[in-house]
Scaffold this active site. Structure first.
Site, PDB file in Angstrom:
ATOM      1  N   ASP A  76     -16.490   0.803  -5.390  1.00 22.38           N
ATOM      2  CA  ASP A  76     -16.252  -0.643  -5.301  1.00 22.38           C
ATOM      3  C   ASP A  76     -17.564  -1.348  -5.613  1.00 22.38           C
ATOM      4  OD1 ASP A  76     -13.911  -2.498  -3.640  1.00 22.38           O
ATOM      5  OD2 ASP A  76     -15.836  -3.404  -4.140  1.00 22.38           O
ATOM      6  N   ASP A  87     -20.259  -0.524 -10.341  1.00 20.61           N
ATOM      7  CA  ASP A  87     -19.317  -1.079 -11.293  1.00 20.61           C
ATOM      8  C   ASP A  87     -18.366   0.036 -11.746  1.00 20.61           C
ATOM      9  OD1 ASP A  87     -18.005  -2.346 -13.297  1.00 20.61           O
ATOM     10  OD2 ASP A  87     -19.775  -2.822 -14.486  1.00 20.61           O
ATOM     11  N   ASP A 122      -7.298  -0.562  -7.875  1.00 26.55           N
ATOM     12  CA  ASP A 122      -6.887  -1.665  -7.004  1.00 26.55           C
ATOM     13  C   ASP A 122      -7.843  -2.832  -7.218  1.00 26.55           C
ATOM     14  OD1 ASP A 122      -5.762  -3.186  -5.055  1.00 26.55           O
ATOM     15  OD2 ASP A 122      -6.394  -1.963  -3.370  1.00 26.55           O
ATOM     16  N   HIS A 160       0.806  -1.221   0.000  1.00 21.63           N
ATOM     17  CA  HIS A 160       0.000   0.000   0.000  1.00 21.63           C
ATOM     18  C   HIS A 160       0.840   1.273   0.000  1.00 21.63           C
ATOM     19  CE1 HIS A 160      -3.230  -2.893   1.351  1.00 21.63           C
ATOM     20  NE2 HIS A 160      -3.767  -2.294   0.306  1.00 21.63           N
TER      21      HIS A 160
END
Lengths: 236, 632
Positions: free
Chosen positions: B382, B416, B434, B337
């Site tokens: 997310d 999405d 990510d 990270h």
């Protein structure tokens, strides 16, 4: 005479196989295309498969009476429509997305497309069962036709995911499948279509299918350029 | 008078016939529903086990459809006598095998892993294929019997063609219902084991209904009823114990290979293993485990980071797995990270104001970004509400991400990422992506030319994009000439790099978390560990060699590749003094991060470009079976 019947039955099984192969490939290509435009793949695929099967159900139920009686005529009509609508379906979606944006109208158009292909596919099995029954001297042949239909779907789903989509991509795949569909139509015409009535209609359809086969072949060869064109339309 | 009575009687029989036919339609609907659920369930389970979803999903759906065909053809060979009883046998067998199919699949997986751990990789793959598909074929053939048999039963009541077609039509409706409910309901709420039992319960009830309604009264059907009820009881018991059963299999998977030492271990539950936390969502199975395995990082990590000095409470040894794929270890997550979040900012020397984070629902990347006061706003998207919920509520996650997802600077959206970057009109200074590795076309879209093009549209002219490159392995040559990207047939490196280039980014620079091997405190820690473990005397040479091995292993394991891309090429990247404190990242390590050797990408090679219209990811040569360890 008997031998000829047996051979024709085998040919019919072969056509059933190819037809099922084409249908599932159209369906998978449409599901992929829809998730491309609207995102959320899981939902799009479920909706596509769902509506497709629903439409197939309607097609299977509609296939009675006159449709079954004039089975040769019906089958030719169904196949011709399928190759046009199915073979060009991703192109239709690209154009619709270009004209309508990605709003409700586009969704309605896409679902309509899926429904039409589903209904047309739904017609196929009852028609093929009926045709097989004739070839088998009126003995019903449901299990075999159904079985071969499933086998076609089996090969179709494997080939789509493992070979066609990664190797050819979306457009080239449907062109190829459309071409296969044309081959079915032409073989069917040569074996069942000639001696029947509606001679003019049959001949016209035969010519149309031959031209379509040619078109699919050409688009298949030039699909690379077409891919570029569609991506640029999509990204505009 | 008589004719009227006859007419009435005729009408009554017609009515009864109609009623019976309707019941057959209802039954067809239910069994079709069950069949498609078995199919999807098997495909889902095998994809979960095997990893490469596309290949295994296709193989499974394919084999299932093929077996349906076999079943339908075989059914022609069965005489039509006693067809109700025969159909009952089919349904009961289907319920039995369908109900336990998921568990059988897990056993196939364990045997496969056992074979693998004993060095039989090829046998393991063949076993996986044959074992899993055998189960699929059995269930497929049994399902294939159903439709022709139901058509036959319907034809006993009416010879009309219409009736056959209706059975076929209703069969499709049942399939529709199942196909929609499976992804939208079943797998979002239950584990695959539970779904298997639930479908089997519905299937058994259908079988009981069949003999209740269609079998003549005089026939003795007590045995059948008892059989059905027994099966029902078993499945209800299974539902109540599903979580436990799943945990038994999960333990074997995650505590492999210790848990699968001998062949009999496959069938015995593991004793004393730490509990595994499992959560299910529509997109993934989320497991949090206690990493017990030998790990070089556990020994020398403290030599590279100050984290535990400043955050003694930080959880250690927890690992997150999504669908069985390793994501991070809480003891080493800052390697990933910190490099991910800070290297681009250190390299450009400018802190972005508006940041978009795509994926990363665990919140740890966001935690790093929030350290900059200059970052005014972070929009995070997310797709999975469950992982976001865990990121916001789960104590372990909260301890790790410091409540980053609830920060008032973070605008969290569930959705999405593809749809977001396509439809949004907002512009950002930096975009972080990510995502997990692309193992199916669903995730492959997020590494596509189209997606990168939309992302580019969302960037301000001086903005940058950074994403991690999962599946890419970097390695140090023994001559220590520098770090090189390993380009074997499994590595998607070329695909990543040519695809991002094709989306029109001007500058593309990969970097890698590449820690130094000459670290004195790490050598001391490793030495202590070795001396602690070994009672007998080691020569200096042996000792040095073992120390080298531990450190080399740690450095290799902690290598993660990233791709940094600028919309418009700015001045050369160089180290700028950080505006925040980092635990791990410093100037020396920053310089090392860019020591990566790779082929330059002046010309886009089209055959590598991943497009939604013509995908090149996931790579098809990726024929492996999923493994608990992230083995590179």
């Amino acid at each position: 005479m008997n031998l000829k019947k047996v051979n024709k039955l085998r040919l019919l099984y072969f056509l059933t196989f190819v037809v099922a192969f084409c249908s599932i490939a159209y369906e998978l290509a449409l599901g992929q295309a829809l998730s491309l435009f609207l995102g959320n793949t899981i939902l799009r695929f479920s909706v596509t498969i769902g509506i497709y099967m629903f439409a197939m159900g309607i097609g299977a139920m509609l296939a009675e009476g006159e449709v079954i009686k004039r089975k040769v005529f019906s089958f030719v009509a169904v196949e011709t429509s399928l190759m046009i609508i199915g073979g060009f379906s991703p192109i239709f979606l690209f154009i619709a997305s270009f004209l309508l944006g990605n709003g409700t109208f586009f969704l309605i158009f896409a679902l309509l497309l899926i429904t039409i292909i589903g209904i047309l596919t739904g017609f196929e099995i009852p028609l093929l069962m009926e045709l097989a029954t004739v070839e088998k001297n009126k003995k019903s042949d449901e299990g075999n036709v159904l079985g071969i239909d499933y086998l076609g779907a089996f090969v179709g789903s494997l080939v789509f995911a493992l070979i066609f989509y990664p190797k050819f991509g979306l457009l080239q795949t449907t062109f190829f499948v459309g071409f296969l569909n044309c081959v079915v139509g032409i073989i069917f015409y040569l074996n069942w279509g000639i001696e029947k009535k509606n001679e003019k209609f049959m001949k016209e359809m035969f010519y149309l299918q031959s031209i379509l086969a040619l078109v699919f072949m050409v688009t298949f060869i030039f699909a690379k350029n077409l891919n570029e064109l569609m991506v640029s339309i999509y990204l505009k | 008078m008589r004719t009227r009575k006859e007419k009435k009687q005729k009408k009554e029989t017609e009515l009864i016939q109609k009623k019976k036919l309707n019941r057959i339609y209802a039954l067809t609907f239910v069994v079709a529903f069950c069949s498609i659920l078995y199919e999807l369930l098997l495909a889902q389970t095998i994809s979960l086990i095997a990893g490469n979803a596309i290949i295994w999903y296709s193989i499974t759906v394919g084999f299932f459809l093929g077996s349906l065909g076999m079943g339908a053809i075989l059914s022609e060979k069965i005489s039509k006598e006693n067809i109700i009883k025969k159909l009952f046998v089919v349904e009961i067998a289907l319920a039995f095998f369908g109900g336990i199919a998921v568990c059988l699949m897990y056993f196939v997986q364990l045997i496969d892993m056992y074979l693998l751990s004993h060095g039989n990789a090829n046998i393991a793959l063949v076993f996986m294929l044959l074992g899993s598909q055998f189960i699929v074929i059995v269930i497929g053939i049994l399902s294939g019997f159903e439709l022709p048999m139901l058509m036959n039963i319907a034809n006993q009541y009416s010879k009309e063609k219409r009736v056959t077609n209706r059975v076929l039509g209703v069969d499709y409706f049942g399939s529709l219902f199942g196909a929609v409910l499976f992804p939208l309901f079943f797998i979002t709420v239950f584990s695959v084991i539970t779904v298997g039992f639930l479908v089997a319960i519905i299937n058994t009830l259908a079988a009981l209904y069949l003999i209740k309604v269609f079998l003549e009264k005089k026939e003795n059907d007590k045995i059948r009823f008892v059989l059905g009820i027994l099966l029902l009881g078993g499945f209800f018991f299974g539902v109540s114990k599903a979580e436990k059963i799943e945990n038994v299999f999960s333990e074997k998977y995650y505590y492999y290979p210790q848990a699968l030492h001998e062949f009999k271990d496959i069938f015995l539950p593991l004793k004393g293993a730490p509990k595994i936390e499992t959560y299910h969502s529509a997109y993934q199975k989320i497991d949090i485990i206690d990493g017990q395995s030998f790990n070089a990082a556990d020994i020398v990590m403290d030599a590279y980071t100050d984290k535990l000095t400043y955050e003694p409470e930080f959880p250690i040894g927890k690992e997150l797995y999504l669908n069985g794929d390793w994501q991070f270890n809480s003891g080493t997550e800052e390697i990933y990270h910190e490099y991910f979040a800070h290297v681009p900012i250190l390299a450009t020397g400018k802190v972005p104001e508006n940041v978009l984070v795509l994926g990363g629902g665990d919140g740890m990347l966001t935690r790093e970004l929030l350290k900059y006061e200059d970052i005014k706003k972070i929009v995070q998207v997310d797709i999975d509400p469950e992982i976001v919920r865990l990121g916001k509520e789960n104590p372990l996650f909260l301890a790790m991400n410091k409540g980053a997802l609830s920060d008032k600077r973070v605008d969290l959206k569930i959705g999405d990422a593809y749809a977001f970057v396509k439809d949004s009109k907002d512009k950002f200074d930096a975009i972080y992506m990510d995502f997990p590795m692309a193992l199916d076309y669903n995730v492959s879209r997020l590494y596509s030319r189209e997606f990168y093009s939309f992302v580019r549209n969302r960037l301000n002219d001086d903005g940058f994009l950074v994403f991690d490159a999962p599946g890419v392995t970097s390695y140090t040559e023994s001559t220590k000439e520098g770090l090189q990207i390993l380009e074997d047939k499994k590595s998607p490196w070329k695909e990543y790099i040519h695809t991002i280039k094709s989306a029109g980014f001007e500058k593309i620079v990969p970097y890698v978390s590449y820690l130094e091997e000459d670290n004195n405190s790490a050598r001391i820690l490793a030495k202590e560990y070795i001396l602690d473990k070994h009672e007998n005397q080691l020569s200096d040479e042996e000792l040095e060699k073992m120390i080298d091995e531990i450190i080399a292993g740690f450095v290799a394991d902690s290598q993660e590749s990233f791709v940094f891309a600028q919309k418009i090429a700015m001045e050369e990247l160089s180290f700028h003094a950080p505006k925040i404190s980092t635990y791990l990242l410093n100037e020396k390590r920053f310089e090392r991060a860019f020591q990566l050797k790779y082929d330059s990408i002046d010309k886009i090679q089209r055959q590598y470009v991943n497009s939604v219209i013509k995908p090149t990811l996931p790579k098809r040569s990726f024929w492996q079976v999923r493994f608990p360890y992230y083995i590179n």
